[in-house]
Design a protein around this motif. Sequence first.
Motif, mmCIF file in Angstrom:
data_model
loop_
_atom_site.group_PDB
_atom_site.id
_atom_site.type_symbol
_atom_site.label_atom_id
_atom_site.label_comp_id
_atom_site.label_asym_id
_atom_site.label_seq_id
_atom_site.Cartn_x
_atom_site.Cartn_y
_atom_site.Cartn_z
ATOM 1 N N GLU A 33 17.730 -40.299 -19.734
ATOM 2 C CA GLU A 33 17.205 -40.313 -21.109
ATOM 3 C C GLU A 33 16.933 -41.744 -21.573
ATOM 4 O O GLU A 33 15.974 -41.979 -22.307
ATOM 5 N N ASN A 71 10.692 -38.223 -22.301
ATOM 6 C CA ASN A 71 10.659 -37.099 -21.372
ATOM 7 C C ASN A 71 11.911 -36.244 -21.547
ATOM 8 O O ASN A 71 12.992 -36.770 -21.778
ATOM 9 N N LYS A 72 11.738 -34.940 -21.394
ATOM 10 C CA LYS A 72 12.866 -34.021 -21.523
ATOM 11 C C LYS A 72 13.683 -34.019 -20.228
ATOM 12 O O LYS A 72 13.133 -33.827 -19.145
ATOM 13 N N SER A 125 16.474 -31.946 -18.367
ATOM 14 C CA SER A 125 16.991 -30.574 -18.442
ATOM 15 C C SER A 125 18.097 -30.346 -17.433
ATOM 16 O O SER A 125 18.168 -31.004 -16.400
ATOM 17 N N VAL A 180 13.998 -33.913 -14.427
ATOM 18 C CA VAL A 180 13.118 -34.656 -15.328
ATOM 19 C C VAL A 180 11.770 -34.836 -14.631
ATOM 20 O O VAL A 180 11.708 -34.997 -13.410
#
Length: 191
Positions: free
Chosen positions: A52, A58-59, A61, A75
């Motif tokens: 992160e 960008n997500k 997950s 990612v």
Amino acid sequence: MNDDTKQVLAYVIGCALGDGNLSRPNGRATRLRITCDERYSRQANEMILALEFLLPKNKVSIVTRRNEACFDISVYSNRLDEWMPWKVGMGSKATQGASVPAWILLNPMFISPCLKGLIQTDGCIYTDRGYKMINFVNNSLPLAEAVRNMLQTLDFNPRFNTLPLAYGATKYTVKVARGDEVERLINTLKL
């Protein structure tokens, strides 16, 4: 990229070289998946925070796996093509000879976070006959040699072993076994 960001990137590269996989499932963006054992949530959270930080837009997950005691941190980003020392669609990391990039190997400031990521994914801390030890195990000779060299750069004295496996592959083990060195490595890398 400043040194703080490079330290985080070195950590992510270590994690990815250990239990990471690159793919391009949607045909556009590169996907990094780092497989994590569900028993080690602290390490997984550290990996998520690092991704992160590097990719704030960008997500990141978590992808669970059915009937398995692991999950993937996932990612998508084309920046991964620049950062990772192997490429999508050109074979496994071992086939491509993926190893630690030179910019990490040349600077102890980047060696420590990279080693941390490698040990968190392809290593372990264990006790054998009452003595604590740290192992890094992989099937890539260039990567195992890089781990040994990084440990030596940080003034550790690792052992290096090879074990031929029945199906033609070889397992490489880098071990830190001296009691004072084990504790120093745990403290240096904040394992």
